[in-house]
Design a protein around this motif. Structure first.
Motif, PDB file in Angstrom:
ATOM      1  N   PRO A 144      -9.454  -5.090  10.135  1.00  0.00           N
ATOM      2  CA  PRO A 144     -10.046  -5.958  11.162  1.00  0.00           C
ATOM      3  C   PRO A 144     -10.364  -7.332  10.584  1.00  0.00           C
ATOM      4  O   PRO A 144     -10.297  -7.551   9.365  1.00  0.00           O
ATOM      5  N   LYS A 145     -10.706  -8.260  11.433  1.00  0.00           N
ATOM      6  CA  LYS A 145     -11.209  -9.545  10.966  1.00  0.00           C
ATOM      7  C   LYS A 145     -12.504  -9.298  10.190  1.00  0.00           C
ATOM      8  O   LYS A 145     -13.233  -8.355  10.494  1.00  0.00           O
ATOM      9  N   PRO A 146     -12.761 -10.028   9.117  1.00  0.00           N
ATOM     10  CA  PRO A 146     -12.210 -11.333   8.744  1.00  0.00           C
ATOM     11  C   PRO A 146     -10.907 -11.311   7.959  1.00  0.00           C
ATOM     12  O   PRO A 146     -10.486 -12.350   7.459  1.00  0.00           O
ATOM     13  N   ASP A 147     -10.284 -10.153   7.815  1.00  0.00           N
ATOM     14  CA  ASP A 147      -8.977 -10.125   7.168  1.00  0.00           C
ATOM     15  C   ASP A 147      -7.991 -10.940   8.006  1.00  0.00           C
ATOM     16  O   ASP A 147      -7.976 -10.834   9.234  1.00  0.00           O
ATOM     17  N   PRO A 148      -7.150 -11.749   7.374  1.00  0.00           N
ATOM     18  CA  PRO A 148      -6.229 -12.622   8.125  1.00  0.00           C
ATOM     19  C   PRO A 148      -4.963 -11.937   8.606  1.00  0.00           C
ATOM     20  O   PRO A 148      -4.086 -12.589   9.186  1.00  0.00           O
ATOM     21  N   GLU A 149      -4.851 -10.614   8.404  1.00  0.00           N
ATOM     22  CA  GLU A 149      -3.623  -9.903   8.759  1.00  0.00           C
ATOM     23  C   GLU A 149      -3.201 -10.140  10.200  1.00  0.00           C
ATOM     24  O   GLU A 149      -2.011 -10.310  10.502  1.00  0.00           O
ATOM     25  N   CYS A 150      -4.166 -10.156  11.117  1.00  0.00           N
ATOM     26  CA  CYS A 150      -3.820 -10.305  12.534  1.00  0.00           C
ATOM     27  C   CYS A 150      -3.140 -11.638  12.805  1.00  0.00           C
ATOM     28  O   CYS A 150      -2.204 -11.725  13.616  1.00  0.00           O
ATOM     29  N   TYR A 151      -3.582 -12.690  12.113  1.00  0.00           N
ATOM     30  CA  TYR A 151      -2.970 -14.000  12.315  1.00  0.00           C
ATOM     31  C   TYR A 151      -1.588 -14.081  11.685  1.00  0.00           C
ATOM     32  O   TYR A 151      -0.670 -14.686  12.256  1.00  0.00           O
ATOM     33  N   ALA A 152      -1.434 -13.470  10.526  1.00  0.00           N
ATOM     34  CA  ALA A 152      -0.113 -13.436   9.903  1.00  0.00           C
ATOM     35  C   ALA A 152       0.865 -12.672  10.789  1.00  0.00           C
ATOM     36  O   ALA A 152       2.029 -13.071  10.955  1.00  0.00           O
ATOM     37  N   HIS A 153       0.385 -11.585  11.388  1.00  0.00           N
ATOM     38  CA  HIS A 153       1.238 -10.791  12.278  1.00  0.00           C
ATOM     39  C   HIS A 153       1.648 -11.600  13.505  1.00  0.00           C
ATOM     40  O   HIS A 153       2.820 -11.604  13.895  1.00  0.00           O
ATOM     41  N   GLU A 161       4.872 -20.643  11.277  1.00  0.00           N
ATOM     42  CA  GLU A 161       4.007 -20.630  10.111  1.00  0.00           C
ATOM     43  C   GLU A 161       2.560 -20.725  10.585  1.00  0.00           C
ATOM     44  O   GLU A 161       2.252 -21.462  11.524  1.00  0.00           O
ATOM     45  N   THR A 162       1.680 -19.997   9.920  1.00  0.00           N
ATOM     46  CA  THR A 162       0.275 -19.994  10.349  1.00  0.00           C
ATOM     47  C   THR A 162      -0.313 -21.397  10.314  1.00  0.00           C
ATOM     48  O   THR A 162      -1.153 -21.746  11.154  1.00  0.00           O
ATOM     49  N   LYS A 163       0.138 -22.230   9.386  1.00  0.00           N
ATOM     50  CA  LYS A 163      -0.415 -23.578   9.286  1.00  0.00           C
ATOM     51  C   LYS A 163       0.053 -24.480  10.431  1.00  0.00           C
ATOM     52  O   LYS A 163      -0.496 -25.574  10.619  1.00  0.00           O
ATOM     53  N   ALA A 178      -9.036 -16.717  10.698  1.00  0.00           N
ATOM     54  CA  ALA A 178      -8.093 -17.799  10.981  1.00  0.00           C
ATOM     55  C   ALA A 178      -7.956 -18.736   9.792  1.00  0.00           C
ATOM     56  O   ALA A 178      -6.839 -19.112   9.404  1.00  0.00           O
ATOM     57  N   LEU A 179      -9.082 -19.124   9.217  1.00  0.00           N
ATOM     58  CA  LEU A 179      -9.040 -20.054   8.087  1.00  0.00           C
ATOM     59  C   LEU A 179      -8.365 -19.418   6.879  1.00  0.00           C
ATOM     60  O   LEU A 179      -7.617 -20.092   6.157  1.00  0.00           O
ATOM     61  N   ALA A 180      -8.598 -18.131   6.656  1.00  0.00           N
ATOM     62  CA  ALA A 180      -7.960 -17.447   5.531  1.00  0.00           C
ATOM     63  C   ALA A 180      -6.452 -17.394   5.696  1.00  0.00           C
ATOM     64  O   ALA A 180      -5.711 -17.334   4.713  1.00  0.00           O
ATOM     65  N   ALA A 181      -5.994 -17.414   6.952  1.00  0.00           N
ATOM     66  CA  ALA A 181      -4.556 -17.419   7.225  1.00  0.00           C
ATOM     67  C   ALA A 181      -3.950 -18.809   7.119  1.00  0.00           C
ATOM     68  O   ALA A 181      -2.735 -18.979   7.233  1.00  0.00           O
ATOM     69  N   GLY A 182      -4.795 -19.823   6.904  1.00  0.00           N
ATOM     70  CA  GLY A 182      -4.305 -21.196   6.829  1.00  0.00           C
ATOM     71  C   GLY A 182      -4.144 -21.845   8.180  1.00  0.00           C
ATOM     72  O   GLY A 182      -3.453 -22.864   8.315  1.00  0.00           O
ATOM     73  N   THR A 183      -4.780 -21.283   9.199  1.00  0.00           N
ATOM     74  CA  THR A 183      -4.654 -21.787  10.564  1.00  0.00           C
ATOM     75  C   THR A 183      -5.829 -22.700  10.911  1.00  0.00           C
ATOM     76  O   THR A 183      -6.975 -22.369  10.611  1.00  0.00           O
ATOM     77  N   ALA A 201     -14.582 -24.697  10.482  1.00  0.00           N
ATOM     78  CA  ALA A 201     -13.969 -24.827  11.804  1.00  0.00           C
ATOM     79  C   ALA A 201     -14.473 -26.090  12.485  1.00  0.00           C
ATOM     80  O   ALA A 201     -15.541 -26.603  12.172  1.00  0.00           O
ATOM     81  N   THR A 202     -13.688 -26.587  13.417  1.00  0.00           N
ATOM     82  CA  THR A 202     -14.111 -27.704  14.257  1.00  0.00           C
ATOM     83  C   THR A 202     -14.865 -27.135  15.450  1.00  0.00           C
ATOM     84  O   THR A 202     -14.362 -26.246  16.138  1.00  0.00           O
ATOM     85  N   MET A 203     -16.069 -27.623  15.686  1.00  0.00           N
ATOM     86  CA  MET A 203     -16.851 -27.118  16.805  1.00  0.00           C
ATOM     87  C   MET A 203     -16.304 -27.674  18.118  1.00  0.00           C
ATOM     88  O   MET A 203     -16.063 -28.876  18.240  1.00  0.00           O
ATOM     89  N   ALA A 204     -16.109 -26.778  19.051  1.00  0.00           N
ATOM     90  CA  ALA A 204     -15.616 -27.175  20.366  1.00  0.00           C
ATOM     91  C   ALA A 204     -16.782 -27.367  21.311  1.00  0.00           C
ATOM     92  O   ALA A 204     -17.759 -26.617  21.272  1.00  0.00           O
ATOM     93  N   GLY A 205     -16.671 -28.351  22.169  1.00  0.00           N
ATOM     94  CA  GLY A 205     -17.689 -28.565  23.182  1.00  0.00           C
ATOM     95  C   GLY A 205     -17.487 -27.632  24.356  1.00  0.00           C
ATOM     96  O   GLY A 205     -16.663 -26.714  24.315  1.00  0.00           O
TER      97      GLY A 205
END
Length: 218
Positions: A144-153, A161-163, A178-183, A201-205
């Motif tokens: 599960p998160k925070p592991d970046p596997e889901c984003y790589a998948h 590419e995740t980036k 997300a950040l660990a995946a380079g996204t 992360a960038t905070m969204a309004g």
């Protein structure tokens, strides 16, 4: 930007209070004298995974609990709430999806919750899984998160590419994944995660579409 990833079902709908209600109802069904109030649950949301929260509660209480069974009951109750139409789309999320499509971006829903929860929420919001080019659930990953596997998948499924992707997350573990995946990640907290650590992360309004797409969302 090649793909936009919505990083949890909480980016589609703020379901945290519905889920807390489902947890407490599940505890009653299993004869557990537990009640998670809102303040306690806010702290628990710092760690992803409902079953892990149940296991942590059992360890703190010094009792043996079938966390898998309790969590399955919680999921059933939560899905019944969604089927009953109790969820609402977060303000701006439909516009975001439409703008991303108009901008030629691929779309993904990248969560490590169950496929049943995902399908129930999409149905409750009158959204089709076909709204997304890839949907990642617990069935697709081993961690599960925070592991970046889901984003790589997700990126791999789209040939990206995740980036080259952007993620939107509503909780700290999701941001870390997300950040660990380079996204690149935008944090869009819900009412129960506003005090999470969203470092990196960038905070969204409130207007998530304008945050991501600027003048193009006007």
């Amino acid at each position: 930007m090649k793909a936009l990833f919505l990083g949890s079902i909480g980016t589609l709908s703020d379901t945290s209070e519905l889920q807390r209600e489902a947890f407490n109802a599940a505890f009653r069904e299993h004869g557990l004298d537990w009640h998670w109030d809102r303040d306690a649950y806010r702290d628990m949301l710092r760690v992803a995974g409902g079953r892990r929260r149940i296991e942590a509660q059992a360890e703190a209480e010094g009792v043996e609990v079938d966390a898998t069974a309790v969590h399955a009951t919680k999921s059933r109750l939560f899905q019944e709430m969604l089927d009953a139409g109790r969820a609402e789309a977060r303000p701006g999320i439909r516009e975001l999806i439409e703008t991303a499509r108009d901008d030629g971006m691929l779309l993904g829903l990248v969560t490590t919750t169950s496929k049943g929860n995902v399908n129930a929420l999409l149905g409750g919001l009158d959204l089709s899984p076909d709204s997304f080019d890839v949907v990642v659930t617990r069935d697709n990953v081993t961690e599960p998160k925070p592991d970046p596997e889901c984003y790589a998948h997700a990126a791999g499924a789209l040939g990206a590419e995740t980036k080259a992707c952007i993620a939107i997350e509503d909780n700290a573990d999701g941001v870390r994944a997300a950040l660990a995946a380079g996204t690149t990640c935008y944090a869009w907290p819900n009412e129960n995660t506003t005090d999470h650590d969203f470092s990196g992360a960038t905070m969204a309004g409130r207007d998530i579409c304008r945050t991501i797409f600027g003048a193009r969302a006007a």
